[in-house]
Design an enzyme around this catalytic site. Structure first.
Site, PDB file in Angstrom:
ATOM      1  N   GLU A 152       0.825  -1.216   0.000  1.00 11.40           N
ATOM      2  CA  GLU A 152       0.000   0.000   0.000  1.00 11.40           C
ATOM      3  C   GLU A 152       0.856   1.262   0.000  1.00 11.40           C
ATOM      4  OE1 GLU A 152      -2.957  -0.391  -0.833  1.00 11.40           O
ATOM      5  OE2 GLU A 152      -3.012  -2.543  -0.436  1.00 11.40           O
ATOM      6  N   HIS A 155       2.069   2.180  -3.335  1.00 11.31           N
ATOM      7  CA  HIS A 155       1.073   2.916  -4.128  1.00 11.31           C
ATOM      8  C   HIS A 155       1.172   4.423  -3.886  1.00 11.31           C
ATOM      9  CE1 HIS A 155      -1.349  -0.034  -6.196  1.00 11.31           C
ATOM     10  NE2 HIS A 155      -1.611  -0.716  -5.103  1.00 11.31           N
TER      11      HIS A 155
HETATM   12 ZN    ZN Z   1      -2.357  -2.604  -5.034  1.00 14.34          ZN
END
Ligand code: ZN
Length: 194
Positions: A152, A155
């Site tokens: 995450e 990202h």
């Molecule tokens: Zn992802």
């Protein structure tokens, strides 16, 4: 429900901007967090970062629910160090690797729908961040929790798991389920060599 964008959208490749404490406490961001939580549940997924719903903000939600573990054997759960994880909000994170490992397991991404691949990740990490109340928190995580955080937080910095994937292992989720889900990863890697 929010729309999850797929690879090819520029927002997934940009470095997201940080949120101020005042922004975090605003109704707009509180509503966004609630909507991201529902979108993650509906997907279903164990994490969702704001760029995945088209918002270039350093904000991610994660949760690994026990019901998702029913598809894995006790041995697979143990190898992955995967245990139920309560809902967690991660804002403006700084990640430090505590144990490099790597641990290599298959993972997928809601923004690369229909495909999975083996991704080497650090075994343990520390994340300093703000939570949904704009409080500074420190998360120390191992195993699958550490993997979710790395995925995450990537990202938020414009990285997608395919950037770190062992590309020979890239496959459809369907073929993973059909041929490889119960094969040890080392053996899968070996089998996929020419
Ligand atoms: Zn992802």
């Amino acid at each position: 429900m929010l729309k999850i964008v797929q690879v090819g959208e520029a927002v997934l490749r940009q470095r997201a901007r940080e949120l101020s404490p005042a922004e975090i406490e605003s109704a707009e961001i509180q509503n966004l967090i609630a909507a991201m939580k529902e979108t993650m549940y509906a997907a279903p997924g164990v994490g969702l970062a704001a760029p995945q719903i088209g918002e270039s903000l350093q904000l991610a939600v994660i949760e690994d629910r026990a019901k998702y573990h029913q598809l894995l054997s006790p041995r697979q759960l143990q190898e992955r160090e995967r245990v139920p994880l309560p809902f967690q909000v991660v804002i403006n994170p700084k990640l430090t690797v505590l144990e490099a490992g790597p641990a290599t397991f298959f993972e997928g991404c809601l923004s690369f729908s229909g495909f999975v691949g083996a991704v080497p990740r650090a075994l343990a990490v520390r994340v300093e961040c703000l939570n949904e109340h704009a409080e500074a928190i420190v998360i120390e995580a191992r195993g699958w929790h550490a993997r979710i955080l790395q995925h995450e937080i990537d990202h938020l910095h414009g990285h997608v798991c395919i950037d770190r994937m062992l590309l020979r292992t890239l496959m459809t989720s369907e073929n993973y389920a059909r041929y490889w889900k119960d094969v040890p990863v080392a053996e899968t890697l070996q089998s996929l060599q020419p």
